[in-house]
Design an enzyme around this catalytic site. Structure first.
Site, PDB file in Angstrom:
ATOM      1  CD  GLU A  29      40.643  48.966  38.346  1.00 52.16           C
ATOM      2  OE1 GLU A  29      40.603  49.989  39.086  1.00 52.16           O
ATOM      3  OE2 GLU A  29      39.761  48.117  38.309  1.00 52.16           O
TER       4      GLU A  29
ATOM      5  CE  LYS B   4      44.852  38.040  49.163  1.00 41.77           C
ATOM      6  NZ  LYS B   4      43.682  38.504  49.943  1.00 41.77           N
TER       7      LYS B   4
HETATM    8  P1  ADP Z   1      40.405  47.710  50.349  1.00 45.19           P
HETATM    9  O1  ADP Z   1      41.149  48.772  51.108  1.00 45.19           O
HETATM   10  O2  ADP Z   1      39.432  48.241  49.400  1.00 45.19           O
HETATM   11  O3  ADP Z   1      39.904  46.592  51.213  1.00 45.19           O
HETATM   12  P2  ADP Z   1      42.844  46.442  49.639  1.00 45.19           P
HETATM   13  O4  ADP Z   1      43.743  47.107  48.677  1.00 45.19           O
HETATM   14  O5  ADP Z   1      43.226  46.450  51.076  1.00 45.19           O
HETATM   15  O6  ADP Z   1      41.425  47.053  49.382  1.00 45.19           O
HETATM   16  O7  ADP Z   1      42.591  44.939  49.225  1.00 45.19           O
HETATM   17  C1  ADP Z   1      42.600  44.477  47.895  1.00 45.19           C
HETATM   18  C2  ADP Z   1      43.301  43.135  47.872  1.00 45.19           C
HETATM   19  O8  ADP Z   1      44.651  43.307  48.247  1.00 45.19           O
HETATM   20  C3  ADP Z   1      42.731  42.100  48.853  1.00 45.19           C
HETATM   21  O9  ADP Z   1      42.771  40.841  48.217  1.00 45.19           O
HETATM   22  C4  ADP Z   1      43.699  42.173  50.008  1.00 45.19           C
HETATM   23  O10 ADP Z   1      43.759  40.995  50.771  1.00 45.19           O
HETATM   24  C5  ADP Z   1      45.010  42.407  49.287  1.00 45.19           C
HETATM   25  N1  ADP Z   1      46.065  43.021  50.090  1.00 45.19           N
HETATM   26  C6  ADP Z   1      45.938  43.829  51.173  1.00 45.19           C
HETATM   27  N2  ADP Z   1      47.148  44.218  51.643  1.00 45.19           N
HETATM   28  C7  ADP Z   1      48.074  43.640  50.831  1.00 45.19           C
HETATM   29  C8  ADP Z   1      49.518  43.642  50.775  1.00 45.19           C
HETATM   30  N3  ADP Z   1      50.241  44.334  51.640  1.00 45.19           N
HETATM   31  N4  ADP Z   1      50.122  42.948  49.791  1.00 45.19           N
HETATM   32  C9  ADP Z   1      49.393  42.266  48.882  1.00 45.19           C
HETATM   33  N5  ADP Z   1      48.053  42.205  48.890  1.00 45.19           N
HETATM   34  C10 ADP Z   1      47.385  42.879  49.839  1.00 45.19           C
END
Ligand code: ADP
Length: 507
Positions: free
Chosen positions: A285, A211
């Site tokens: 990470e 993803k």
């Molecule tokens: P940032 O805050 O740096 O944008 P995120 O942690 O929000 O980083 O995003 C990193 C990845 O995690 C992206 O691919 C995002 O779509 C995904 N993501 C965000 N929220 C969730 C969630 N609740 N569960 C799983 N994946 C998520």
């Protein structure tokens, strides 16, 4: 026989031919391979719309919905990307499960061949991929071309080498694959994070649902085309694009055996809660707030260059960025003067210009977060030193910035800014430096500049960080494990340690 003649022109059967665009090279020369050097300007095909990659095919999302992927340097839509939902994730997991039956039984040598093939095609298309990466994510082309893409290829090559040598990696144990891996990646190094995740998983015989991040999915779909070109069996890798909800569906899917996540600490905590008391394995990470230390005996000019690279590389969108500078008091004035002068020479602007040092901030929300934290730093008493450079009218930009007068309790000393902003503090003794460096919830990386080898060893053993660079910074290699302590996560990527999360060791 084709032969390489000069750096600018390829000669086939002694007849000089013009260098052809990368995408057409296979078809040229009557089917013969010609190793023409890549031209400076590479035509890149960016599709108006990208679908999901499931079971070896490009398929429309079940919701019928798409979302825009913007070029952050001009705010124009680069392409539309499929919005995968829970049903799409389920289809992808089912394709990965089906593929696992055969892929996991394939001899390691055979799996390795696919990885070598992927690595070579990535190299062949590196220029094209670098352009896609820069247009979709905003990073300077010189970084995507000279850092990201070579590293992507290196990770596939390195792990291709492990595929038939797992018995040597774990002597006396049999390394069985774990199963279907759900991998969620961030937007700062889109292709490189995909390579970090895919290569070890595939080398060890697992299948994957990947993803990508919602602001940078386009290059992942170009990678999907490469996987097809490499004839990777259908379903071994599936790519489902979408935002947090799509990621959550993958995390919560019952038939996923292992999750690997790179991203924010907040989302990492959600994942840890979600997998608690399930069969799923997890590696995280997460964020960082690395201390970068300069001692009085350091080679100051080199250290200043290291500090600049440590924080401004990729606009500071780097989890291991050296974002907290700790300078020994005796050289503070000198270091600050040199840093203030040096940031004036950094070129901010069009990421496609190969002279650009600092490209666009990846998204509007990220720009707002950087602004908010910098304002908090000033409100808490910090002094902001910024370059006054002309920034393009459109797009998301933030000038290289230093904040001095920062104390350990300030938000800019504690929270990850993930932008081109360096918080500057001082220390007197090595003991004080260690205490200050370790005074954060994170523990991903650190850097030390000193002329004394003994001091390096002392500091390295006391700094609570997964990676410590000495007299250099931001050096990466697939052989070297990378990962954190504390709220920076757990598990390692790269090296033999990076294989461990992807195998079940049996005696
Ligand atoms: P940032 O805050 O740096 O944008 P995120 O942690 O929000 O980083 O995003 C990193 C990845 O995690 C992206 O691919 C995002 O779509 C995904 N993501 C965000 N929220 C969730 C969630 N609740 N569960 C799983 N994946 C998520």
């Amino acid at each position: 026989m084709p032969r390489k003649a000069s750096r600018s022109i390829a000669v086939v059967d002694e007849h000089p031919v013009a260098v052809v665009p990368v995408s057409e090279r296979r078809l040229s020369f009557g089917g013969k391979w010609a190793y023409a050097p890549a031209p400076e300007s590479v035509p890149v095909k960016i599709a108006p719309r990208y679908e999901l990659f499931v079971g070896g095919k490009m398929v429309a999302p079940k919701s019928g919905k798409y979302f825009p992927s913007l070029n952050p340097a001009n705010e124009k839509q680069l392409a539309e990307v499929a919005l995968g939902n829970a049903a799409d994730v389920a289809a992808a997991v089912s394709a990965a499960r089906k593929a696992f039956a055969k892929w996991s039984k394939l001899p390691g040598r055979e799996r390795g061949k696919y990885l070598y093939r992927i690595a070579r095609i990535v190299q062949e298309k590196a220029r094209e991929l670098a352009i896609v990466e820069t247009m979709d994510g905003g990073k300077p082309i010189k970084e995507s071309r000279d850092f990201d893409l070579p590293q992507v290829a290196a990770h596939f090559f390195y792990h291709a080498g492990w595929a038939d040598k797992l018995d040597y990696a774990f002597p006396g144990r049999k390394a069985a694959p774990v199963g279907v891996c759900g991998q969620i990646i961030p937007w700062n190094f889109p292709l490189l994070m995909a390579a970090w995740k895919l290569a070890p998983a595939l080398a060890c015989g697992n299948t994957v649902v990947l993803k990508p991040a919602e602001t940078t999915s386009v290059s992942a779909m170009h990678l999907a085309e490469i996987l097809r070109e490499a004839e990777l069996p259908d379903g071994v890798v599936n790519i489902v694009t979408g935002a947090g909800e799509t990621g959550r569906a993958l995390v919560e899917h019952a038939d996923v055996d292992k999750l690997a996540f790179t991203g924010s600490t907040d989302v990492g905590k959600l994942l840890a809660k979600s997998v608690a008391a399930t069969k799923k394995r997890l590696t995280l990470e997460l964020g960082g707030k690395a201390a970068h230390l300069i001692f009085e005996d350091a080679p100051i000019d080199q250290a200043v260059e290291g500090i600049i690279n440590g924080i401004f590389f990729n606009q500071g969108h780097v989890c291991c960025a050296g974002s907290r500078l700790l300078v020994q008091e005796g050289v503070f004035a000198k270091v600050l003067r040199k840093l203030s002068d040096r940031i004036k020479t950094l070129r901010v602007g069009d990421p496609m210009d190969k002279n650009t040092d600092i490209g666009a901030i990846n998204s509007k929300p990220q720009l707002e977060k950087i602004r908010e934290l910098v304002q908090a730093g000033v409100a808490e008493g910090g002094e902001l030193i910024q370059t006054r450079c002309a920034l393009p009218a459109k797009g998301y930009w933030f000038p290289p910035s230093l904040i001095t007068g920062v104390t350990a309790s300030h938000r800019v000393a504690q929270e990850e800014i993930f932008g081109p902003v360096l918080s500057v503090m001082t220390f007197r003794t090595p003991e004080e430096a260690i205490e200050r460096a370790n005074n954060t919830p994170y523990g991903l990386s650190a850097g030390v500049w000193t002329d004394k080898g003994s001091k390096i060893f002392k500091m390295v053993s006391k700094l609570r960080a997964g990676v410590v660079w000495a007299n250099t910074y931001n050096k990466f290699d697939p052989t070297s494990p990378f990962g954190g302590y504390k709220e920076s996560g757990f598990g390692r990527e790269g090296g033999v340690h990076g294989l461990l999360p992807y195998v079940r060791l049996e005696s």
